[in-house]
Design a protein around this motif. Structure first.
Motif, PDB file in Angstrom:
ATOM      1  N   TRP A   1      48.491   9.353  37.824  1.00 18.65           N
ATOM      2  CA  TRP A   1      47.462   8.694  37.024  1.00 18.65           C
ATOM      3  C   TRP A   1      46.092   8.902  37.662  1.00 18.65           C
ATOM      4  O   TRP A   1      45.959   8.850  38.888  1.00 18.65           O
TER       5      TRP A   1
ATOM      6  N   ARG B   1      49.395  -0.854  28.741  1.00 18.68           N
ATOM      7  CA  ARG B   1      48.839   0.481  28.642  1.00 18.68           C
ATOM      8  C   ARG B   1      49.511   1.203  27.480  1.00 18.68           C
ATOM      9  O   ARG B   1      50.731   1.137  27.332  1.00 18.68           O
TER      10      ARG B   1
ATOM     11  N   GLY C   1      40.899   5.932  35.998  1.00 17.48           N
ATOM     12  CA  GLY C   1      40.455   5.218  34.808  1.00 17.48           C
ATOM     13  C   GLY C   1      38.952   5.236  34.651  1.00 17.48           C
ATOM     14  O   GLY C   1      38.202   5.273  35.632  1.00 17.48           O
TER      15      GLY C   1
ATOM     16  N   TYR D   1      45.842   7.779  28.111  1.00 12.08           N
ATOM     17  CA  TYR D   1      46.297   6.428  27.796  1.00 12.08           C
ATOM     18  C   TYR D   1      45.094   5.508  27.865  1.00 12.08           C
ATOM     19  O   TYR D   1      44.047   5.875  28.411  1.00 12.08           O
ATOM     20  N   ARG D   2      45.274   4.308  27.351  1.00 12.11           N
ATOM     21  CA  ARG D   2      44.247   3.278  27.539  1.00 12.11           C
ATOM     22  C   ARG D   2      44.924   1.923  27.718  1.00 12.11           C
ATOM     23  O   ARG D   2      46.048   1.705  27.265  1.00 12.11           O
ATOM     24  N   GLN D   3      44.184   1.041  28.378  1.00 12.57           N
ATOM     25  CA  GLN D   3      44.679  -0.320  28.590  1.00 12.57           C
ATOM     26  C   GLN D   3      43.558  -1.295  28.315  1.00 12.57           C
ATOM     27  O   GLN D   3      42.556  -1.308  29.044  1.00 12.57           O
TER      28      GLN D   3
ATOM     29  N   TYR E   1      42.766   6.206  30.845  1.00 10.48           N
ATOM     30  CA  TYR E   1      43.371   6.879  31.984  1.00 10.48           C
ATOM     31  C   TYR E   1      43.878   8.260  31.578  1.00 10.48           C
ATOM     32  O   TYR E   1      44.458   8.423  30.495  1.00 10.48           O
TER      33      TYR E   1
END
Length: 112
Positions: A102, A44, A105, A36-38, A93
């Protein structure tokens, strides 16, 4: 730390990076894993995931540019990111859906 992400950094638009996510064997080998990315100020977002047998899924935004893979012998998952865009600047992440675990990051910054 059960998931350890690494490989982020600063890259120019159009460049490439490879992220890694390491875990212990018992935590990794039988499970689907994902990335994932934020981005700043955004929710996210899902990028890709891979089952224990190597079946992959991607969100449309990264299809054809990102490749998720895993090495079960090394208990490590990867995300090869090519043709990076400035809007890809985010914290990336790794995630294990079962148990909702999780990693910490890793920052990716794409300059224009």
């Amino acid at each position: 730390v059960q998931l350890q992400a690494s490989g982020g950094g600063l890259v120019q638009a159009g460049g490439s990076l490879r992220l890694s996510c390491a875990a212990s064997r018992s935590f990794f080998e039988d499970f689907t894993m994902g990335w994932y990315r934020q981005a700043p100020g955004k929710q996210r977002e899902f990028l890709a995931d891979i089952t224990s047998r190597g079946i992959t899924r991607y969100t449309d935004a990264v299809k054809g540019r990102f490749t998720i893979s895993r090495d079960n012998a090394k208990n490590t998952m990867y995300l090869q990111m090519n043709e990076l865009k400035p809007e890809g600047t985010a914290v990336y992440y790794c995630h294990r859906p079962q148990g909702d675990y999780w990693g910490q990051g890793t920052q990716v910054t794409v300059s224009s």
